[in-house]
Design an enzyme around this catalytic site. Structure first.
Site, mmCIF file in Angstrom:
data_model
loop_
_atom_site.group_PDB
_atom_site.id
_atom_site.type_symbol
_atom_site.label_atom_id
_atom_site.label_comp_id
_atom_site.label_asym_id
_atom_site.label_seq_id
_atom_site.Cartn_x
_atom_site.Cartn_y
_atom_site.Cartn_z
ATOM 1 N N VAL A 82 1.016 -1.221 -0.095
ATOM 2 C CA VAL A 82 -0.101 -0.024 0.001
ATOM 3 C C VAL A 82 0.697 1.126 0.065
ATOM 4 O O VAL A 82 2.004 1.516 0.806
ATOM 5 C CB VAL A 82 -1.047 0.009 1.188
ATOM 6 C CG1 VAL A 82 -1.839 1.162 1.261
ATOM 7 C CG2 VAL A 82 -1.858 -1.187 1.283
ATOM 8 N N LYS A 83 0.468 2.195 -0.842
ATOM 9 C CA LYS A 83 1.324 3.473 -1.177
ATOM 10 C C LYS A 83 0.749 4.479 -0.216
ATOM 11 O O LYS A 83 -0.522 4.753 -0.567
ATOM 12 C CB LYS A 83 1.547 3.649 -2.562
ATOM 13 C CG LYS A 83 3.050 4.221 -2.777
ATOM 14 C CD LYS A 83 2.872 4.533 -4.540
ATOM 15 C CE LYS A 83 4.235 4.843 -4.870
ATOM 16 N NZ LYS A 83 4.092 5.065 -6.410
ATOM 17 N N VAL A 84 1.440 5.332 0.491
ATOM 18 C CA VAL A 84 0.802 6.487 1.179
ATOM 19 C C VAL A 84 1.802 7.498 1.121
ATOM 20 O O VAL A 84 3.013 7.297 0.877
ATOM 21 C CB VAL A 84 0.304 6.175 2.603
ATOM 22 C CG1 VAL A 84 -0.472 4.987 2.868
ATOM 23 C CG2 VAL A 84 1.759 5.966 3.409
#
Ligand code: E4P
Length: 219
Positions: A82-84
């Site tokens: 997951v990219k944040v």
């Protein structure tokens, strides 16, 4: 050094995956928008096409919604990272997802201090954007050197340095010389890394001389 491919183009990813050069994939909302397709479908297909981590970015900016989006993306496949974004809400989301064993790629990193905070938040990957720093007259590769030096001081930091916003082979070579863990590279740069005009010229000369012998290895 691992290579990730920085694209959401499934055909290109599938072609490159066959070469064995690709250890993972990074996407972002702009790359997904280029496909004109449903994001969840695209991410699912990419995850099936490669074995390594596939970064899929949340699009909310508040922690609560980012976290829900993160869980939704993580359930698409085992290899989703997951990219944040590197914001306070993004890092809190990173911590919560990491606590659940979900790999997080913290993106849009432009300073060593930001990279330090991402490591403390338990990021699996930090994405410093070298090309965008070069674009504004700063030294993108110096940021990579600074982050590697900081991370090397502390055994508790398991965060991998994922060099992003790569514009050409020179960025990849500089990152490799510094010992960066990963470079995420547009497909054109992967192709460019293979090429040299003297290779083409040398091969043409060898083939021309071989032709003159009238010999064949096969048949
Ligand atoms: C990284 O994960 C990003 O998708 C990417 O490298 C951004 O590159 P750009 O600056 O060329 O858009």
């Amino acid at each position: 050094m691992k290579f990730f491919v920085d694209t959401a183009d499934i055909a290109e990813i599938t072609r490159l995956a066959e070469t064995g050069f690709v250890d993972g994939v990074t996407t972002n909302p702009s790359l997904i928008a280029k496909t004109g397709r449903d994001m969840l479908e695209v991410v699912r297909e990419i995850c099936a096409a490669v074995e390594g981590p596939v970064s899929a970015e949340v699009t909310a900016t508040d922690h609560e919604t980012m976290l829900k989006e993160g869980f939704r993306l993580a359930e698409l496949a085992d290899n989703v990272a997951v990219k944040v974004p590197l914001t306070a809400d993004g890092l809190l989301t990173c911590r919560r997802l990491a606590e659940q064993g979900i790999a997080v790629n913290v993106t849009l990193c432009f300073s060593p201090g930001q990279a330090l905070m991402a490591a403390k938040a338990g990021a699996a990957f930090i994405s410093p954007f070298v090309g965008r720093l070069d674009d504004i007259g700063q030294d993108g590769m110096q940021l990579i050197a600074d982050i590697l030096q900081i991370y090397d001081q502390y055994d508790e930091f398991a965060t991998e340095v994922l060099v992003a916003s790569v514009r050409g082979p020179a960025h990849v070579i500089a990152a490799a010389k510094l010992g960066a863990d990963i470079a995420t590279v547009p497909p054109a740069v992967i192709h460019a890394l293979l090429q040299h005009p003297l290779t083409d010229k040398g091969l043409a000369a060898f083939l021309a001389d071989w032709e003159k012998t009238g010999q064949k290895i096969l048949g």
